[in-house]
Design an enzyme around this catalytic site. Structure first.
Site, PDB file in Angstrom:
ATOM      1  N   GLU A  19      44.555 135.944  60.998  1.00  0.00           N
ATOM      2  CA  GLU A  19      45.577 135.728  59.960  1.00  0.00           C
ATOM      3  C   GLU A  19      46.370 137.016  59.719  1.00  0.00           C
ATOM      4  O   GLU A  19      46.459 137.498  58.586  1.00  0.00           O
ATOM      5  CB  GLU A  19      44.952 135.175  58.667  1.00  0.00           C
ATOM      6  CG  GLU A  19      44.345 133.806  58.873  1.00  0.00           C
ATOM      7  CD  GLU A  19      43.990 133.039  57.602  1.00  0.00           C
ATOM      8  OE1 GLU A  19      44.083 133.617  56.497  1.00  0.00           O
ATOM      9  OE2 GLU A  19      43.620 131.861  57.729  1.00  0.00           O
TER      10      GLU A  19
ATOM     11  N   GLU B 101      40.244 127.692  62.565  1.00  0.00           N
ATOM     12  CA  GLU B 101      39.766 127.392  61.203  1.00  0.00           C
ATOM     13  C   GLU B 101      40.397 126.083  60.771  1.00  0.00           C
ATOM     14  O   GLU B 101      41.630 125.976  60.725  1.00  0.00           O
ATOM     15  CB  GLU B 101      40.130 128.511  60.218  1.00  0.00           C
ATOM     16  CG  GLU B 101      39.344 129.776  60.447  1.00  0.00           C
ATOM     17  CD  GLU B 101      39.624 130.865  59.399  1.00  0.00           C
ATOM     18  OE1 GLU B 101      39.901 130.525  58.234  1.00  0.00           O
ATOM     19  OE2 GLU B 101      39.567 132.048  59.781  1.00  0.00           O
TER      20      GLU B 101
HETATM   21  O1  AHR Z   1      37.403 130.465  55.880  1.00  0.00           O
HETATM   22  C1  AHR Z   1      37.741 131.207  54.751  1.00  0.00           C
HETATM   23  C2  AHR Z   1      38.968 132.068  54.969  1.00  0.00           C
HETATM   24  O2  AHR Z   1      40.092 131.256  55.161  1.00  0.00           O
HETATM   25  C3  AHR Z   1      38.972 132.944  56.200  1.00  0.00           C
HETATM   26  O3  AHR Z   1      38.303 134.138  55.982  1.00  0.00           O
HETATM   27  C4  AHR Z   1      40.419 133.197  56.409  1.00  0.00           C
HETATM   28  O4  AHR Z   1      40.731 133.443  57.764  1.00  0.00           O
HETATM   29  C5  AHR Z   1      41.093 131.945  55.875  1.00  0.00           C
HETATM   30  O5  AHR Z   1      42.142 132.229  55.034  1.00  0.00           O
END
Ligand code: AHR
Length: 508
Positions: free
Chosen positions: A175, A309
């Site tokens: 991110e 994710e």
């Molecule tokens: O999964 C929780 C968080 O969500 C992670 O650390 C981040 O990459 C995303 O914003």
């Protein structure tokens, strides 16, 4: 009552559904690593070298193909050298992203690699771009994967591991548009190129480098990254060996657009349920959107798209640390997972990996622990029932008619999704009925091969709020299913309201 009719050519092979679409993610966040996996050798909880046995067995049972670690946002403040060597000598740090707690680094590189060995999962290490250096990342790759007399391989041996490990997947930051450095796409593209260059392939270990891609539907970010590798010149295969091989994006499903009030995991209204499914269904448009941009610069699909994710993100359970992201998991979560997998399978040509967030005790987890006790979530059961799709051949479902659609003030979504794959003389059909109130019928004309129904299972419960607890672990669990039958060349499946089902076929 809704109906979907479709045609499937079992003799027409689509893309292979990579097993890595069933990947997982474990961050140093809340009780995921500590308690979820790591309890230490002296714990009363049964463990192997400090890693709890019950959780490992549960994940092995769903054929976990890979595990992403150590973050997430944590990855960009993690300095790996602090997590190797004798545990009592490892320095501590503050986990500023997640709960502002002290991280003692007792779970580090060796512990993670041991965990992967126990799981039979391939490691996906997420490197630090945000607050790390190119040299630090290059050293970590050398430490993990190089044999012989190099400085980092000597250090690894001093720490008790003679042979290098195999590390197939390597993340170049996380991110980077947000917690990983608040960069612009142009800044990050430059850094991704620089960091990737020094992540070397040592001693036959070939890294699949995954650049930190866009937030949700930021197609401009994807375009900037794709342009940055398409202007290097030379044959495309060689270019990819020099830089990164895939780019990732993240997409979470919420019931509201208000980040401060994402809704309860277990107490939600019909309106929130519909809003959830509207948002979950956006994954279809987003995957296809990124794939379309990538097709322009890479029509042969040599660069992979990774969704490392995904999952539901609700308000934390009352009374728990807001920074620990601990949430319950209901049948609604399972249905969100069923929908995602149908989208992932349909896009398997470009989408090569996906990692649900996160494996244990955080967000849409597979497993929740309570001291020595453990409970499998409804989402876990979707992974288990869908395991047969891993590395199978996808067969597109051509929908000929469907009235399975919700339209309301929250937006619209299809209430029936399905996917079909085949492997080793069998086929697996998955069906998700998102209709909260009504049963549905799916009729699929399965052509090109002879087939018979060999088994069927269904996951449902009286309400979509149903969930499992340590006191009642079997509230939502798969059951044998008699709703699937053959009618001529068609498979007809009568699905209960709010249910997920799988039908296994023997192919002739
Ligand atoms: O999964 C929780 C968080 O969500 C992670 O650390 C981040 O990459 C995303 O914003």
């Amino acid at each position: 009552m809704s109906n979907l009719h479709g045609v499937v050519d079992l003799d027409v092979a689509g893309a292979t559904i990579s097993r890595h679409l069933y990947g997982h993610f474990a961050e140093h966040l809340g009780r995921c690593i500590y308690e979820g996996f790591w309890v230490g050798e002296d714990s009363d909880i049964q463990n192997s070298a400090g890693i709890r046995d019950d959780v490992v067995q549960a994940l092995k049972d769903i054929s976990i193909p890979n595990l992403r670690w150590p973050g997430g946002c944590f990855a960009d403040e993690y300095h790996w050298m602090n997590g190797v060597g004798p545990r009592e000598e490892r320095p501590s740090m503050v986990n500023t992203h997640w709960g502002d707690v002290v991280e003692d680094n007792s779970f580090g590189t060796h512990e993670f690699m041991r965990l992967c060995e126990l799981l039979g999962a391939e490691p996906y290490v997420s490197g630090n771009v945000g607050s790390g250096t190119v040299a630090e990342m290059a050293d970590w790759v050398e430490y993990l994967t190089r044999s012989g007399d190099a400085p980092m391989s000597r250090l690894r041996r001093e720490h008790g591991r003679t042979e290098p490990w195999k590390v197939p997947f390597w993340g170049i930051g996380n991110e980077s548009w947000g917690c990983g450095g608040n960069m612009t796409a142009e800044q990050y593209a430059q850094l991704a190129s620089q960091f990737s260059t020094y992540c070397r392939n040592h001693d036959g270990n070939e890294l699949y480098r995954i650049a930190a891609g866009p937030h949700r539907d930021d197609y401009a970010w994807t375009e900037t990254l794709m342009k940055s590798i398409s202007t290097l010149g030379g044959p495309v295969e060689e270019r990819h060996h020099q830089r990164w091989q895939a780019l990732s994006f993240h997409y979470y499903t919420h019931a509201t657009d208000d980040w401060k009030h994402k809704g309860s995991a277990t107490e939600f209204s019909a309106a929130e349920y519909h809003a959830t499914m509207v948002n979950a269904w956006r994954i279809d448009e987003i995957v296809r959107g990124h794939a379309r941009v990538m097709d322009v610069y890479d029509p042969e699909a040599t660069v992979g798209l990774v969704c490392d994710e995904w999952g539901t993100w609700w308000d934390v359970e009352p009374g728990t640390n807001p920074g620990f992201l601990f949430q319950q998991n209901t049948l609604r979560d399972a249905l969100v997972a069923g929908l995602h997998f149908d989208v992932f399978h349909a896009n398997a040509r470009r989408l090569v990996m996906a990692n649900i967030a996160q494996t244990v005790n955080v967000l849409q987890a597979m497993v929740l622990t309570d001291g020595a006790r453990m409970v499998l979530t409804p989402t876990y059961h979707v992974f288990a029932m869908n395991a047969g799709h891993q590395d199978a051949t996808h067969h597109a479902v051509q929908v000929t008619s469907s009235d399975a659609r919700f339209e309301g003030e929250q937006g619209a979504y299809p209430t029936l999704t399905t996917s079909v794959s085949s492997k080793d003389g069998t086929a697996l059909v998955s069906l998700t009925n998102l209709d909260v109130d009504a049963p549905a019928t799916v009729r699929l004309d399965l052509r090109g091969r002879d087939w018979q129904v060999s088994a069927a299972r269904v996951l449902s419960a009286p309400t979509v709020q149903a969930h499992n607890t340590v006191e009642a672990p079997g509230t939502v669990a798969p059951a044998a299913f008699d709703g699937a039958r053959r009618d001529g060349t068609s498979l007809v499946v009568d699905l209960p309201a709010h249910s997920f089902a799988t039908v296994e076929l023997t192919l002739g």
